[in-house]
Design a protein around this motif. Structure first.
Motif, PDB file in Angstrom:
ATOM      1  N   VAL A 193       0.847  -1.201   0.000  1.00  0.00           N
ATOM      2  CA  VAL A 193       0.000   0.000   0.000  1.00  0.00           C
ATOM      3  C   VAL A 193       0.881   1.249   0.000  1.00  0.00           C
ATOM      4  O   VAL A 193       0.644   2.196  -0.759  1.00  0.00           O
ATOM      5  CB  VAL A 193      -0.962   0.002   1.213  1.00  0.00           C
ATOM      6  CG1 VAL A 193      -1.625   1.358   1.391  1.00  0.00           C
ATOM      7  CG2 VAL A 193      -2.001  -1.087   1.046  1.00  0.00           C
ATOM      8  N   LEU A 194       1.901   1.243   0.826  1.00  0.00           N
ATOM      9  CA  LEU A 194       2.814   2.394   0.877  1.00  0.00           C
ATOM     10  C   LEU A 194       3.547   2.579  -0.449  1.00  0.00           C
ATOM     11  O   LEU A 194       3.779   3.711  -0.887  1.00  0.00           O
ATOM     12  CB  LEU A 194       3.800   2.235   2.034  1.00  0.00           C
ATOM     13  CG  LEU A 194       3.169   2.212   3.427  1.00  0.00           C
ATOM     14  CD1 LEU A 194       4.239   1.973   4.492  1.00  0.00           C
ATOM     15  CD2 LEU A 194       2.383   3.480   3.708  1.00  0.00           C
ATOM     16  N   LEU A 195       3.880   1.487  -1.109  1.00  0.00           N
ATOM     17  CA  LEU A 195       4.515   1.583  -2.431  1.00  0.00           C
ATOM     18  C   LEU A 195       3.567   2.181  -3.462  1.00  0.00           C
ATOM     19  O   LEU A 195       3.987   2.949  -4.326  1.00  0.00           O
ATOM     20  CB  LEU A 195       5.012   0.214  -2.897  1.00  0.00           C
ATOM     21  CG  LEU A 195       6.266  -0.310  -2.204  1.00  0.00           C
ATOM     22  CD1 LEU A 195       6.548  -1.741  -2.633  1.00  0.00           C
ATOM     23  CD2 LEU A 195       7.456   0.582  -2.499  1.00  0.00           C
ATOM     24  N   LEU A 196       2.289   1.820  -3.395  1.00  0.00           N
ATOM     25  CA  LEU A 196       1.314   2.412  -4.313  1.00  0.00           C
ATOM     26  C   LEU A 196       1.262   3.926  -4.129  1.00  0.00           C
ATOM     27  O   LEU A 196       1.162   4.670  -5.101  1.00  0.00           O
ATOM     28  CB  LEU A 196      -0.082   1.816  -4.096  1.00  0.00           C
ATOM     29  CG  LEU A 196      -0.348   0.445  -4.678  1.00  0.00           C
ATOM     30  CD1 LEU A 196      -1.742  -0.028  -4.287  1.00  0.00           C
ATOM     31  CD2 LEU A 196      -0.190   0.440  -6.185  1.00  0.00           C
ATOM     32  N   GLU A 197       1.330   4.367  -2.886  1.00  0.00           N
ATOM     33  CA  GLU A 197       1.289   5.810  -2.625  1.00  0.00           C
ATOM     34  C   GLU A 197       2.536   6.516  -3.139  1.00  0.00           C
ATOM     35  O   GLU A 197       2.493   7.700  -3.427  1.00  0.00           O
ATOM     36  CB  GLU A 197       1.119   6.080  -1.128  1.00  0.00           C
ATOM     37  CG  GLU A 197      -0.272   5.789  -0.632  1.00  0.00           C
ATOM     38  CD  GLU A 197      -0.518   6.306   0.768  1.00  0.00           C
ATOM     39  OE1 GLU A 197       0.440   6.480   1.540  1.00  0.00           O
ATOM     40  OE2 GLU A 197      -1.692   6.550   1.081  1.00  0.00           O
ATOM     41  N   PRO A 212     -12.964 -10.624  -2.722  1.00  0.00           N
ATOM     42  CA  PRO A 212     -12.947  -9.161  -2.621  1.00  0.00           C
ATOM     43  C   PRO A 212     -12.824  -8.466  -3.968  1.00  0.00           C
ATOM     44  O   PRO A 212     -13.276  -7.336  -4.122  1.00  0.00           O
ATOM     45  CB  PRO A 212     -11.736  -8.884  -1.727  1.00  0.00           C
ATOM     46  CG  PRO A 212     -10.856 -10.078  -1.899  1.00  0.00           C
ATOM     47  CD  PRO A 212     -11.790 -11.230  -2.101  1.00  0.00           C
ATOM     48  N   GLU A 213     -12.247  -9.138  -4.943  1.00  0.00           N
ATOM     49  CA  GLU A 213     -12.088  -8.522  -6.264  1.00  0.00           C
ATOM     50  C   GLU A 213     -13.423  -8.234  -6.938  1.00  0.00           C
ATOM     51  O   GLU A 213     -13.503  -7.412  -7.854  1.00  0.00           O
ATOM     52  CB  GLU A 213     -11.208  -9.390  -7.167  1.00  0.00           C
ATOM     53  CG  GLU A 213     -11.825 -10.698  -7.602  1.00  0.00           C
ATOM     54  CD  GLU A 213     -11.753 -11.830  -6.584  1.00  0.00           C
ATOM     55  OE1 GLU A 213     -12.219 -12.930  -6.916  1.00  0.00           O
ATOM     56  OE2 GLU A 213     -11.224 -11.625  -5.473  1.00  0.00           O
ATOM     57  N   ASP A 214     -14.492  -8.903  -6.483  1.00  0.00           N
ATOM     58  CA  ASP A 214     -15.821  -8.685  -7.050  1.00  0.00           C
ATOM     59  C   ASP A 214     -16.623  -7.631  -6.288  1.00  0.00           C
ATOM     60  O   ASP A 214     -17.728  -7.286  -6.694  1.00  0.00           O
ATOM     61  CB  ASP A 214     -16.614  -9.998  -7.069  1.00  0.00           C
ATOM     62  CG  ASP A 214     -16.025 -11.016  -8.030  1.00  0.00           C
ATOM     63  OD1 ASP A 214     -15.287 -10.617  -8.951  1.00  0.00           O
ATOM     64  OD2 ASP A 214     -16.297 -12.221  -7.841  1.00  0.00           O
ATOM     65  N   LEU A 269      -4.709  -3.089  -8.860  1.00  0.00           N
ATOM     66  CA  LEU A 269      -3.470  -2.837  -8.128  1.00  0.00           C
ATOM     67  C   LEU A 269      -3.692  -2.836  -6.621  1.00  0.00           C
ATOM     68  O   LEU A 269      -2.864  -3.361  -5.864  1.00  0.00           O
ATOM     69  CB  LEU A 269      -2.853  -1.508  -8.575  1.00  0.00           C
ATOM     70  CG  LEU A 269      -2.384  -1.451 -10.029  1.00  0.00           C
ATOM     71  CD1 LEU A 269      -1.850  -0.063 -10.357  1.00  0.00           C
ATOM     72  CD2 LEU A 269      -1.341  -2.512 -10.317  1.00  0.00           C
ATOM     73  N   ILE A 270      -4.802  -2.270  -6.184  1.00  0.00           N
ATOM     74  CA  ILE A 270      -5.107  -2.271  -4.752  1.00  0.00           C
ATOM     75  C   ILE A 270      -5.382  -3.696  -4.268  1.00  0.00           C
ATOM     76  O   ILE A 270      -4.909  -4.110  -3.207  1.00  0.00           O
ATOM     77  CB  ILE A 270      -6.292  -1.334  -4.443  1.00  0.00           C
ATOM     78  CG1 ILE A 270      -5.892   0.122  -4.714  1.00  0.00           C
ATOM     79  CG2 ILE A 270      -6.755  -1.503  -2.994  1.00  0.00           C
ATOM     80  CD1 ILE A 270      -7.041   1.119  -4.660  1.00  0.00           C
ATOM     81  N   THR A 271      -6.112  -4.457  -5.064  1.00  0.00           N
ATOM     82  CA  THR A 271      -6.369  -5.856  -4.714  1.00  0.00           C
ATOM     83  C   THR A 271      -5.064  -6.626  -4.626  1.00  0.00           C
ATOM     84  O   THR A 271      -4.855  -7.409  -3.702  1.00  0.00           O
ATOM     85  CB  THR A 271      -7.312  -6.516  -5.742  1.00  0.00           C
ATOM     86  OG1 THR A 271      -8.542  -5.790  -5.781  1.00  0.00           O
ATOM     87  CG2 THR A 271      -7.595  -7.968  -5.386  1.00  0.00           C
ATOM     88  N   ARG A 272      -4.169  -6.377  -5.560  1.00  0.00           N
ATOM     89  CA  ARG A 272      -2.861  -7.048  -5.547  1.00  0.00           C
ATOM     90  C   ARG A 272      -2.076  -6.683  -4.288  1.00  0.00           C
ATOM     91  O   ARG A 272      -1.402  -7.527  -3.699  1.00  0.00           O
ATOM     92  CB  ARG A 272      -2.072  -6.668  -6.809  1.00  0.00           C
ATOM     93  CG  ARG A 272      -0.608  -7.068  -6.817  1.00  0.00           C
ATOM     94  CD  ARG A 272      -0.429  -8.568  -6.771  1.00  0.00           C
ATOM     95  NE  ARG A 272       0.959  -8.940  -6.820  1.00  0.00           N
ATOM     96  CZ  ARG A 272       1.729  -9.152  -5.748  1.00  0.00           C
ATOM     97  NH1 ARG A 272       1.241  -9.000  -4.540  1.00  0.00           N
ATOM     98  NH2 ARG A 272       2.985  -9.520  -5.879  1.00  0.00           N
ATOM     99  N   ALA A 273      -2.174  -5.436  -3.860  1.00  0.00           N
ATOM    100  CA  ALA A 273      -1.452  -5.007  -2.670  1.00  0.00           C
ATOM    101  C   ALA A 273      -2.022  -5.653  -1.405  1.00  0.00           C
ATOM    102  O   ALA A 273      -1.267  -6.129  -0.556  1.00  0.00           O
ATOM    103  CB  ALA A 273      -1.506  -3.485  -2.550  1.00  0.00           C
ATOM    104  N   LEU A 274      -3.338  -5.666  -1.301  1.00  0.00           N
ATOM    105  CA  LEU A 274      -3.973  -6.124  -0.072  1.00  0.00           C
ATOM    106  C   LEU A 274      -4.222  -7.630  -0.023  1.00  0.00           C
ATOM    107  O   LEU A 274      -4.134  -8.249   1.029  1.00  0.00           O
ATOM    108  CB  LEU A 274      -5.293  -5.385   0.139  1.00  0.00           C
ATOM    109  CG  LEU A 274      -5.177  -3.872   0.292  1.00  0.00           C
ATOM    110  CD1 LEU A 274      -6.555  -3.237   0.370  1.00  0.00           C
ATOM    111  CD2 LEU A 274      -4.360  -3.539   1.520  1.00  0.00           C
ATOM    112  N   ARG A 275      -4.581  -8.201  -1.165  1.00  0.00           N
ATOM    113  CA  ARG A 275      -4.907  -9.626  -1.220  1.00  0.00           C
ATOM    114  C   ARG A 275      -4.213 -10.276  -2.411  1.00  0.00           C
ATOM    115  O   ARG A 275      -4.834 -10.610  -3.421  1.00  0.00           O
ATOM    116  CB  ARG A 275      -6.425  -9.819  -1.352  1.00  0.00           C
ATOM    117  CG  ARG A 275      -7.262  -9.499  -0.127  1.00  0.00           C
ATOM    118  CD  ARG A 275      -7.135 -10.554   0.962  1.00  0.00           C
ATOM    119  NE  ARG A 275      -7.429 -11.906   0.512  1.00  0.00           N
ATOM    120  CZ  ARG A 275      -8.642 -12.457   0.548  1.00  0.00           C
ATOM    121  NH1 ARG A 275      -9.667 -11.786   1.024  1.00  0.00           N
ATOM    122  NH2 ARG A 275      -8.808 -13.692   0.125  1.00  0.00           N
ATOM    123  N   PRO A 276      -2.910 -10.459  -2.329  1.00  0.00           N
ATOM    124  CA  PRO A 276      -2.187 -11.044  -3.468  1.00  0.00           C
ATOM    125  C   PRO A 276      -2.703 -12.421  -3.866  1.00  0.00           C
ATOM    126  O   PRO A 276      -2.578 -12.810  -5.026  1.00  0.00           O
ATOM    127  CB  PRO A 276      -0.733 -11.101  -2.990  1.00  0.00           C
ATOM    128  CG  PRO A 276      -0.770 -10.877  -1.532  1.00  0.00           C
ATOM    129  CD  PRO A 276      -2.037 -10.167  -1.205  1.00  0.00           C
TER     130      PRO A 276
END
Length: 135
Positions: free
Chosen positions: A9-13, A55-57, A74-81
């Motif tokens: 998440v921090l990397l996304l920011e 969660p992706e749905d 990208l957020i889904t990948r960060a939180l729920r790989p």
């Protein structure tokens, strides 16, 4: 949330805007700015999203429900790989069509017969546990 997820998440920011699909040169802010602080402020809603079976749905909490589809991946990948492959498949299905997501059982002879030239690459995506040499 595991430490890896928080770090993602921090990397996304911190990502440069020019590296994000769907942003124009005129945009100066990162569309993920504030994600970490929003997650802290709305931790219960993010936890509910995180705990979903798929969660992706589901829509992300708060203002994040309106992010473009690729940003949601990208957020889904960060939180729920563990769900990122499903999120990517949903994105491809929505933007390119279902035919690019479904598997097709075809022989190598059939595939190579359809190629325009011998320089055309063939990409094989195997599912975990698949054994193509045994089929």
């Amino acid at each position: 949330l595991p430490d890896d997820g928080w770090g993602a998440v921090l990397l996304l920011e911190d990502i440069e805007v020019s590296q994000i699909q769907g942003t124009s040169d005129s945009e100066s802010s990162n569309p993920f700015d504030g994600l970490a602080s929003d997650m802290v402020e709305a931790s219960k809603r993010f936890r509910e999203w995180y705990d979903l079976e798929k969660p992706e749905d589901a829509l992300l909490p708060g203002r994040w429900r309106k992010v473009p589809d690729f940003h949601r991946v990208l957020i889904t990948r960060a939180l729920r790989p563990d769900r990122s492959a499903f999120a990517i498949a949903g994105f491809v299905r929505a933007h390119l069509g279902a035919r690019y997501v479904g598997s097709q059982r075809r022989s190598l002879a059939e595939v190579s017969g359809e190629l325009q030239s011998r320089d055309t690459p063939i990409l094989f995506l195997l599912s975990p546990g698949a054994h193509p040499t045994q089929e």
